[in-house]
Design a protein around this motif. Structure first.
Motif, PDB file in Angstrom:
ATOM      1  N   MET A 131       1.112  -0.844   0.312  1.00  0.00           N
ATOM      2  CA  MET A 131       0.107   0.066  -0.265  1.00  0.00           C
ATOM      3  C   MET A 131       0.766   1.318  -0.091  1.00  0.00           C
ATOM      4  SD  MET A 131      -1.949   0.275   4.473  1.00  0.00           S
ATOM      5  CE  MET A 131      -0.967   0.057   5.174  1.00  0.00           C
ATOM      6  N   THR A 132       0.252   2.719   0.001  1.00  0.00           N
ATOM      7  CA  THR A 132       1.410   3.758  -0.493  1.00  0.00           C
ATOM      8  C   THR A 132       0.169   4.852   0.511  1.00  0.00           C
ATOM      9  OG1 THR A 132       1.658   3.037  -3.019  1.00  0.00           O
ATOM     10  CG2 THR A 132       1.630   5.614  -2.304  1.00  0.00           C
ATOM     11  N   ILE A 133       1.216   5.124   0.332  1.00  0.00           N
ATOM     12  CA  ILE A 133       1.171   6.579   2.238  1.00  0.00           C
ATOM     13  C   ILE A 133       2.216   7.430   1.367  1.00  0.00           C
ATOM     14  CG2 ILE A 133       0.377   4.630   3.938  1.00  0.00           C
ATOM     15  CD1 ILE A 133       3.235   5.745   5.120  1.00  0.00           C
ATOM     16  N   GLN A 134       1.678   8.372   1.945  1.00  0.00           N
ATOM     17  CA  GLN A 134       2.185  10.050   1.729  1.00  0.00           C
ATOM     18  C   GLN A 134       3.277  10.024   3.488  1.00  0.00           C
ATOM     19  OE1 GLN A 134       2.496  12.002  -0.586  1.00  0.00           O
ATOM     20  NE2 GLN A 134       1.683  10.459  -1.724  1.00  0.00           N
ATOM     21  N   VAL A 135       4.498  10.115   3.496  1.00  0.00           N
ATOM     22  CA  VAL A 135       5.175  10.710   4.662  1.00  0.00           C
ATOM     23  C   VAL A 135       5.872  11.674   4.075  1.00  0.00           C
ATOM     24  CG1 VAL A 135       7.679   9.760   6.177  1.00  0.00           C
ATOM     25  CG2 VAL A 135       5.724   7.898   5.252  1.00  0.00           C
ATOM     26  N   ASN A 136       5.600  12.641   4.505  1.00  0.00           N
ATOM     27  CA  ASN A 136       5.751  14.500   5.073  1.00  0.00           C
ATOM     28  C   ASN A 136       6.535  14.619   3.328  1.00  0.00           C
ATOM     29  OD1 ASN A 136       6.929  13.888   7.702  1.00  0.00           O
ATOM     30  ND2 ASN A 136       9.143  14.039   7.626  1.00  0.00           N
ATOM     31  N   GLY A 137       5.083  14.201   2.908  1.00  0.00           N
ATOM     32  CA  GLY A 137       5.051  14.868   1.544  1.00  0.00           C
ATOM     33  C   GLY A 137       5.327  14.196   0.196  1.00  0.00           C
ATOM     34  N   GLU A 138       6.273  13.134   1.199  1.00  0.00           N
ATOM     35  CA  GLU A 138       6.520  11.997  -0.541  1.00  0.00           C
ATOM     36  C   GLU A 138       5.842  10.546  -0.679  1.00  0.00           C
ATOM     37  OE1 GLU A 138      10.561  11.474  -0.583  1.00  0.00           O
ATOM     38  OE2 GLU A 138      11.053  13.863   0.002  1.00  0.00           O
ATOM     39  N   SER A 139       5.670  10.284  -1.604  1.00  0.00           N
ATOM     40  CA  SER A 139       4.928   8.703  -1.176  1.00  0.00           C
ATOM     41  C   SER A 139       5.796   7.572  -0.918  1.00  0.00           C
ATOM     42  CB  SER A 139       4.943   8.258  -3.096  1.00  0.00           C
ATOM     43  OG  SER A 139       3.555   9.093  -3.258  1.00  0.00           O
ATOM     44  N   ARG A 140       5.137   6.519  -0.118  1.00  0.00           N
ATOM     45  CA  ARG A 140       6.010   5.660   0.278  1.00  0.00           C
ATOM     46  C   ARG A 140       5.602   4.336   0.340  1.00  0.00           C
ATOM     47  NH1 ARG A 140      10.990   5.509   2.733  1.00  0.00           N
ATOM     48  NH2 ARG A 140      11.425   3.499   4.319  1.00  0.00           N
ATOM     49  N   GLY A 141       6.104   2.876  -0.055  1.00  0.00           N
ATOM     50  CA  GLY A 141       5.222   1.817   0.646  1.00  0.00           C
ATOM     51  C   GLY A 141       5.439   1.158   1.742  1.00  0.00           C
ATOM     52  N   VAL A 142       4.777   0.432   2.097  1.00  0.00           N
ATOM     53  CA  VAL A 142       4.241  -0.161   3.504  1.00  0.00           C
ATOM     54  C   VAL A 142       4.045  -1.427   3.318  1.00  0.00           C
ATOM     55  CG1 VAL A 142       5.421   2.043   4.484  1.00  0.00           C
ATOM     56  CG2 VAL A 142       2.468   1.403   4.668  1.00  0.00           C
ATOM     57  N   GLY A 143       3.687  -1.935   3.952  1.00  0.00           N
ATOM     58  CA  GLY A 143       3.520  -3.453   4.229  1.00  0.00           C
ATOM     59  C   GLY A 143       2.045  -3.132   4.811  1.00  0.00           C
ATOM     60  N   GLU A 144       1.227  -3.695   4.943  1.00  0.00           N
ATOM     61  CA  GLU A 144      -0.123  -3.793   4.768  1.00  0.00           C
ATOM     62  C   GLU A 144      -0.043  -3.411   6.373  1.00  0.00           C
ATOM     63  OE1 GLU A 144      -4.326  -3.706   4.122  1.00  0.00           O
ATOM     64  OE2 GLU A 144      -2.729  -3.365   1.582  1.00  0.00           O
ATOM     65  N   GLY A 145      -0.993  -2.904   6.908  1.00  0.00           N
ATOM     66  CA  GLY A 145      -0.669  -3.756   8.776  1.00  0.00           C
ATOM     67  C   GLY A 145      -0.046  -2.698   9.529  1.00  0.00           C
ATOM     68  N   GLN A 146       1.360  -2.055   8.651  1.00  0.00           N
ATOM     69  CA  GLN A 146       2.766  -1.571   9.375  1.00  0.00           C
ATOM     70  C   GLN A 146       2.115  -0.349  10.278  1.00  0.00           C
ATOM     71  OE1 GLN A 146       5.521  -0.330   6.831  1.00  0.00           O
ATOM     72  NE2 GLN A 146       6.485   0.026   8.616  1.00  0.00           N
ATOM     73  N   THR A 147       2.803  -0.402  11.431  1.00  0.00           N
ATOM     74  CA  THR A 147       2.163   0.983  12.478  1.00  0.00           C
ATOM     75  C   THR A 147       3.244   1.822  12.356  1.00  0.00           C
ATOM     76  OG1 THR A 147       3.679   0.055  14.205  1.00  0.00           O
ATOM     77  CG2 THR A 147       1.668  -1.636  14.429  1.00  0.00           C
ATOM     78  N   VAL A 148       2.336   3.080  13.096  1.00  0.00           N
ATOM     79  CA  VAL A 148       3.328   4.559  13.300  1.00  0.00           C
ATOM     80  C   VAL A 148       5.134   3.785  13.629  1.00  0.00           C
ATOM     81  CG1 VAL A 148       2.793   6.489  14.444  1.00  0.00           C
ATOM     82  CG2 VAL A 148       1.479   5.430  13.446  1.00  0.00           C
ATOM     83  N   ALA A 149       4.537   2.943  15.014  1.00  0.00           N
ATOM     84  CA  ALA A 149       5.956   1.932  15.362  1.00  0.00           C
ATOM     85  C   ALA A 149       6.951   2.179  14.714  1.00  0.00           C
ATOM     86  CB  ALA A 149       5.946   1.657  16.408  1.00  0.00           C
ATOM     87  N   ALA A 150       5.999   1.167  13.596  1.00  0.00           N
ATOM     88  CA  ALA A 150       7.236   0.145  12.361  1.00  0.00           C
ATOM     89  C   ALA A 150       7.502   1.699  11.281  1.00  0.00           C
ATOM     90  CB  ALA A 150       6.743  -1.291  11.372  1.00  0.00           C
ATOM     91  N   LEU A 151       6.847   2.551  11.216  1.00  0.00           N
ATOM     92  CA  LEU A 151       7.431   2.931  10.745  1.00  0.00           C
ATOM     93  C   LEU A 151       8.624   3.853  10.998  1.00  0.00           C
ATOM     94  CD1 LEU A 151       6.961   4.709   7.154  1.00  0.00           C
ATOM     95  CD2 LEU A 151       5.874   6.193   9.036  1.00  0.00           C
ATOM     96  N   LEU A 152       8.564   4.644  12.203  1.00  0.00           N
ATOM     97  CA  LEU A 152       9.400   5.026  12.657  1.00  0.00           C
ATOM     98  C   LEU A 152      10.668   3.902  12.370  1.00  0.00           C
ATOM     99  CD1 LEU A 152       7.882   7.486  15.641  1.00  0.00           C
ATOM    100  CD2 LEU A 152       8.258   8.074  12.739  1.00  0.00           C
ATOM    101  N   GLN A 153      10.689   2.911  13.106  1.00  0.00           N
ATOM    102  CA  GLN A 153      11.899   1.891  13.056  1.00  0.00           C
ATOM    103  C   GLN A 153      12.874   2.182  11.378  1.00  0.00           C
ATOM    104  OE1 GLN A 153      11.427  -1.411  14.782  1.00  0.00           O
ATOM    105  NE2 GLN A 153      13.165  -1.931  15.000  1.00  0.00           N
ATOM    106  N   GLU A 154      11.344   1.629  11.026  1.00  0.00           N
ATOM    107  CA  GLU A 154      12.529   1.304   9.586  1.00  0.00           C
ATOM    108  C   GLU A 154      12.897   2.897   9.114  1.00  0.00           C
ATOM    109  OE1 GLU A 154       9.495   1.369   4.617  1.00  0.00           O
ATOM    110  OE2 GLU A 154       9.487  -0.388   6.344  1.00  0.00           O
ATOM    111  N   LEU A 155      12.401   4.227   9.255  1.00  0.00           N
ATOM    112  CA  LEU A 155      13.305   5.214   8.899  1.00  0.00           C
ATOM    113  C   LEU A 155      14.079   5.736   9.815  1.00  0.00           C
ATOM    114  CD1 LEU A 155       9.610   7.425   7.951  1.00  0.00           C
ATOM    115  CD2 LEU A 155      11.115   6.376   6.392  1.00  0.00           C
ATOM    116  N   ASP A 156      14.743   4.893  10.872  1.00  0.00           N
ATOM    117  CA  ASP A 156      15.590   5.061  12.080  1.00  0.00           C
ATOM    118  C   ASP A 156      15.956   6.052  12.204  1.00  0.00           C
ATOM    119  OD1 ASP A 156      17.846   3.980  13.240  1.00  0.00           O
ATOM    120  OD2 ASP A 156      19.273   5.476  11.888  1.00  0.00           O
ATOM    121  N   ILE A 157      14.079   7.157  13.245  1.00  0.00           N
ATOM    122  CA  ILE A 157      14.049   7.929  13.622  1.00  0.00           C
ATOM    123  C   ILE A 157      13.342   7.932  14.840  1.00  0.00           C
ATOM    124  CG2 ILE A 157      12.404   9.558  14.327  1.00  0.00           C
ATOM    125  CD1 ILE A 157      12.041   9.564  11.167  1.00  0.00           C
TER     126      ILE A 157
END
Length: 68
Positions: free
Chosen positions: A1-27
């Motif tokens: 699936m596709t989301i927008q992160v700070n205005g840029e398109s990004r593909g992520v897995g179904e059901g990904q959490t906010v915490a997982a996204l931050l970890q993936e981005l090393d934030i």
């Protein structure tokens, strides 16, 4: 699936959490505020808040400083 992160398109897995996204981005979750579809997400909910296709995520970093 596709989301927008700070205005840029990004593909992520179904059901990904906010915490997982931050970890993936090393934030570090303790150093940011996250807005999901114009709503601030409570830091305690990062692990359980799932992302959906088309979501808009804004990640805001805190910057320290002060007067001399």
């Amino acid at each position: 699936m596709t989301i927008q992160v700070n205005g840029e398109s990004r593909g992520v897995g179904e059901g990904q959490t906010v915490a997982a996204l931050l970890q993936e981005l090393d934030i570090r979750a303790d150093r940011v505020a996250v807005e999901l579809n114009l709503e601030i997400v409570d830091r305690n909910d990062f692990d359980t808040r799932s992302l959906c296709d088309g979501d808009r995520v804004e990640i805001l970093s805190f910057i320290g400083g002060g007067a001399e």
